[in-house]
Each structure stands twice: as C-alpha cells, then as structure tokens.
Design a protein around this motif. Structure first.
Motif, mmCIF file in Angstrom:
data_model
loop_
_atom_site.group_PDB
_atom_site.id
_atom_site.type_symbol
_atom_site.label_atom_id
_atom_site.label_comp_id
_atom_site.label_asym_id
_atom_site.label_seq_id
_atom_site.Cartn_x
_atom_site.Cartn_y
_atom_site.Cartn_z
ATOM 1 N N ASP A 1 0.828 -1.206 0.000
ATOM 2 C CA ASP A 1 0.000 0.000 0.000
ATOM 3 C C ASP A 1 0.867 1.261 0.000
ATOM 4 O O ASP A 1 0.559 2.239 -0.691
ATOM 5 C CB ASP A 1 -0.920 0.013 1.219
ATOM 6 C CG ASP A 1 -2.087 -0.952 1.096
ATOM 7 O OD1 ASP A 1 -2.435 -1.317 -0.043
ATOM 8 O OD2 ASP A 1 -2.637 -1.350 2.140
ATOM 9 N N MET A 2 1.956 1.241 0.771
ATOM 10 C CA MET A 2 2.845 2.389 0.798
ATOM 11 C C MET A 2 3.462 2.622 -0.581
ATOM 12 O O MET A 2 3.531 3.760 -1.058
ATOM 13 C CB MET A 2 3.957 2.174 1.833
ATOM 14 C CG MET A 2 4.961 3.317 1.924
ATOM 15 S SD MET A 2 6.228 3.059 3.206
ATOM 16 C CE MET A 2 7.181 1.707 2.469
ATOM 17 N N SER B 1 0.933 3.963 -3.006
ATOM 18 C CA SER B 1 0.685 5.379 -2.726
ATOM 19 C C SER B 1 1.807 6.253 -3.270
ATOM 20 O O SER B 1 1.565 7.377 -3.723
ATOM 21 C CB SER B 1 0.541 5.597 -1.217
ATOM 22 O OG SER B 1 -0.570 4.885 -0.705
ATOM 23 N N LYS C 1 -1.382 9.392 -6.968
ATOM 24 C CA LYS C 1 -1.821 10.580 -6.224
ATOM 25 C C LYS C 1 -2.845 10.203 -5.156
ATOM 26 O O LYS C 1 -3.287 11.048 -4.388
ATOM 27 C CB LYS C 1 -2.395 11.616 -7.197
ATOM 28 C CG LYS C 1 -1.369 12.130 -8.207
ATOM 29 C CD LYS C 1 -1.938 13.220 -9.078
ATOM 30 C CE LYS C 1 -0.959 13.642 -10.165
ATOM 31 N NZ LYS C 1 0.292 14.194 -9.619
ATOM 32 N N LYS C 2 -3.231 8.926 -5.117
ATOM 33 C CA LYS C 2 -4.158 8.431 -4.110
ATOM 34 C C LYS C 2 -3.386 7.842 -2.938
ATOM 35 O O LYS C 2 -2.217 7.514 -3.048
ATOM 36 C CB LYS C 2 -5.075 7.360 -4.707
ATOM 37 C CG LYS C 2 -5.972 7.848 -5.828
ATOM 38 C CD LYS C 2 -6.829 6.698 -6.347
ATOM 39 C CE LYS C 2 -7.737 7.140 -7.473
ATOM 40 N NZ LYS C 2 -8.563 6.014 -7.995
ATOM 41 N N LYS C 3 -4.069 7.686 -1.809
ATOM 42 C CA LYS C 3 -3.496 7.036 -0.644
ATOM 43 C C LYS C 3 -4.145 5.667 -0.482
ATOM 44 O O LYS C 3 -5.363 5.538 -0.516
ATOM 45 C CB LYS C 3 -3.722 7.867 0.619
ATOM 46 C CG LYS C 3 -3.005 9.214 0.592
ATOM 47 C CD LYS C 3 -1.486 9.018 0.695
ATOM 48 C CE LYS C 3 -0.762 10.346 0.666
ATOM 49 N NZ LYS C 3 -0.735 10.947 -0.701
ATOM 50 N N ASN D 1 -3.551 2.396 5.352
ATOM 51 C CA ASN D 1 -3.537 3.358 6.466
ATOM 52 C C ASN D 1 -2.235 4.145 6.406
ATOM 53 O O ASN D 1 -1.167 3.622 6.712
ATOM 54 C CB ASN D 1 -3.662 2.608 7.797
ATOM 55 C CG ASN D 1 -3.845 3.547 8.973
ATOM 56 O OD1 ASN D 1 -3.501 4.731 8.906
ATOM 57 N ND2 ASN D 1 -4.385 3.032 10.065
ATOM 58 N N SER D 2 -2.326 5.417 6.041
ATOM 59 C CA SER D 2 -1.119 6.237 5.898
ATOM 60 C C SER D 2 -0.394 6.439 7.224
ATOM 61 O O SER D 2 0.799 6.758 7.243
ATOM 62 C CB SER D 2 -1.465 7.591 5.272
ATOM 63 O OG SER D 2 -2.378 8.302 6.082
ATOM 64 N N TYR E 1 2.644 4.108 7.364
ATOM 65 C CA TYR E 1 3.712 4.140 6.356
ATOM 66 C C TYR E 1 5.094 4.244 6.995
ATOM 67 O O TYR E 1 6.016 3.505 6.630
ATOM 68 C CB TYR E 1 3.530 5.317 5.389
ATOM 69 C CG TYR E 1 2.343 5.249 4.468
ATOM 70 C CD1 TYR E 1 1.605 4.089 4.288
ATOM 71 C CD2 TYR E 1 1.958 6.394 3.758
ATOM 72 C CE1 TYR E 1 0.508 4.059 3.442
ATOM 73 C CE2 TYR E 1 0.866 6.370 2.895
ATOM 74 C CZ TYR E 1 0.147 5.204 2.745
ATOM 75 O OH TYR E 1 -0.930 5.176 1.897
ATOM 76 N N ALA F 1 4.946 8.453 -0.804
ATOM 77 C CA ALA F 1 3.656 7.935 -0.342
ATOM 78 C C ALA F 1 2.836 9.035 0.313
ATOM 79 O O ALA F 1 1.602 9.035 0.249
ATOM 80 C CB ALA F 1 3.879 6.784 0.646
ATOM 81 N N TYR F 2 3.519 10.006 0.926
ATOM 82 C CA TYR F 2 2.827 11.110 1.588
ATOM 83 C C TYR F 2 2.614 12.308 0.662
ATOM 84 O O TYR F 2 1.851 13.209 0.982
ATOM 85 C CB TYR F 2 3.626 11.573 2.809
ATOM 86 C CG TYR F 2 3.550 10.631 3.993
ATOM 87 C CD1 TYR F 2 2.352 10.412 4.666
ATOM 88 C CD2 TYR F 2 4.690 9.978 4.459
ATOM 89 C CE1 TYR F 2 2.282 9.561 5.754
ATOM 90 C CE2 TYR F 2 4.629 9.124 5.553
ATOM 91 C CZ TYR F 2 3.427 8.919 6.197
ATOM 92 O OH TYR F 2 3.357 8.078 7.278
ATOM 93 N N THR G 1 4.183 11.886 -7.673
ATOM 94 C CA THR G 1 4.473 10.459 -7.622
ATOM 95 C C THR G 1 5.958 10.199 -7.809
ATOM 96 O O THR G 1 6.677 10.982 -8.422
ATOM 97 C CB THR G 1 3.686 9.690 -8.702
ATOM 98 O OG1 THR G 1 4.214 10.018 -9.991
ATOM 99 C CG2 THR G 1 2.211 10.035 -8.642
#
Length: 208
Positions: A41-42, A45, A49-51, A54-55, A58, A148-149, A153
């Motif tokens: 997921d990290m 992300s 541009k999406k998350k 659970n950010s 990360y 990721a944050y 990208t």
C-alpha cells in the motif's frame, strides 16, 4: 571496522542478535501477508496521487524495512545461509517450514522467491545487494515513504518508470525471505541450523 557503519537502524541488542529481532517482529508485530500488504500500500501510494491503506502506518513500515535491510546485510556479509532441508520438496513448504501451528498457510505465501532461494536464502541476498548496495536501498526505501505522503508520484523523479516494478518485487522478496528465516529458525531442530545461528553470533561479536 567498515561493516559497523552499515548498521544504523538496528539497536545494539538487535545487532547482537538479529535472529531474535526477526523472531520477535514476525511473531508479535505482523504476519507475512499483513506486512506485505501494508508495504505494498505504501509503494502504491508512492506511485499514485491516491493514498492506499492506512497512511499512519507508512513510516513505521518504512523503519521496519530498513531493519530488514540491515539484518539481510549481516547475513549477506557473512555469507550465512538459512535453508530448507535439501531432501524435502518445495511443494511441501507448508509442513516443512511452518509446522503444525501454521498448517493453514500455503506455500504460495512465498510467491516470489524461487525454489533455489527457498533452499538457500543467501542466493537472494547476493542478487539483492548486487542490484543495489545497502545505501542505495536505503535511499529507495526513503523515496517510497516520502512519495507515499506526497501528491506528486515517485515515477516523476525516476529516469525509468519501469524500474519501480523491479524495485517493488525485490522489496517483496526481502519481506518473504525474512519471514522464511523466521519460520526456519522456529522449527529448526538440526545441527546445521543451530550451528548457523551460533556462527552469526560469533560474527557479530567479532565486529564489535
């Protein structure tokens, strides 16, 4: 000694006994599929541009990847191998590695490691550190968490966007091999495996 410079994220206790760190993390923190999904997921992300996921997790997962990296470098530096019993077929991995407590986990959990890598973990580490050295991997992992944050990208700063496919695969294989070492160690009852752990402890004491 030069090797001491590489271990900056492991604590002194973890450097002294990296196998104990692996056992504690893999047993108490997160299972293989859960950690692989969160790291995935990290990375997704970082490429979007999406998350995803659970950010809030990360940065924690990034720090654990750095520890996995340093533990792997210890094994690589000493040419230390963890392996399945050579007489056992890889298709029986769920029974060989996991034991009765892990019977529900299928061999497909290790979906990227090759049969040879499953039987000799240092084959993977040699390939991994030939692709990038330890400091280059640190930089790559820091880019994963940074982008990721961000809204921009990671692909926008890479010369070859297709390289992300390779980097993600290597990262997932690093996760797989660390969990593989954990389960081999947990179920090891042969003299060679115990000797490997003793050899590692001797090596760590020698470089202090």
């Amino acid at each position: 000694m030069e090797n001491k410079l590489h271990y900056t994220y492991l604590s002194e206790e973890e450097k002294d006994n990296p196998v104990a760190f692996i056992v504690e993390f893999c047993t108490c923190e997160c299972d293989l599929n859960g950690f692989r999904e969160e790291v995935g997921d990290m990375i997704k992300s970082a490429c979007s541009k999406k998350k995803f996921g659970n950010s809030d997790h990360y940065f924690f997962n990034y720090r654990q990847l750095l520890k996995f990296l340093e533990v792997g470098y210890i094994f690589f530096s000493e040419d230390l191998t963890f392996s399945l019993h050579q007489n056992e077929p890889v298709s029986g991995l769920d029974k060989i590695v996991f034991g009765t407590h892990f019977e529900s986990i299928r061999p497909s959990c290790f979906r990227l490691l090759s049969p040879n890598e499953l039987k000799d973990t240092n084959i993977f580490f040699r390939d991994f550190f030939a692709h990038q050295d330890i400091n280059e991997w640190r930089h790559i992992f820091s880019q994963f968490v940074e982008y990721a944050y961000r809204l921009s990208t990671i692909d926008e700063v890479m010369e070859d966007g297709s390289e992300m496919v390779i980097l993600r695969e290597y990262t997932e294989k690093l996760i797989e091999v660390i969990y593989l070492i954990h389960h081999i160690h947990q179920t090891a009852d042969n003299d060679e495996s115990k000797k490997a752990v003793r050899t590692l402890k001797t090596f760590i004491n020698d470089i202090k």
